[in-house]
Design a protein around this motif. Structure first.
Motif: not given
Length: 80
Positions: A48-51, A65-72, A74-78
């Motif tokens: 969310a911070a820098d798109s 669906f399942t998606v993974q990330t390494d960092s906590a 704020k995100y936008i789910l598209l």
């Protein structure tokens, strides 16, 4: 002394492996008109911070669906 340095070096290298966190987002995509699963939808996780695209995936035939990330953060789910 050489054995101590080798052991310390291996411990130093393995420390970041234990410190990594993985965050998983799972869900099911359904069509709101007829309440049926939406098949093979593209799933993108955008910071969310820098798109910037963090990760992406695709839903299966049941709309799951399942998606993974390494960092906590704020995100936008598209969903496309």
């Amino acid at each position: 002394m050489r054995k101590f340095i080798s052991t310390a070096f291996l411990l130093f290298l393995s420390f970041p492996l234990f410190a990594q966190n993985h965050y998983t987002l799972t869900g099911t995509i359904t069509d709101t008109v007829n309440m049926s699963p939406t098949q093979y939808t593209s799933v993108s996780l955008i910071r969310a911070a820098d798109s910037v695209l963090e990760t992406f995936g695709r839903a299966d035939a049941d709309g799951k669906f399942t998606v993974q990330t390494d960092s906590a953060g704020k995100y936008i789910l598209l969903l496309e």
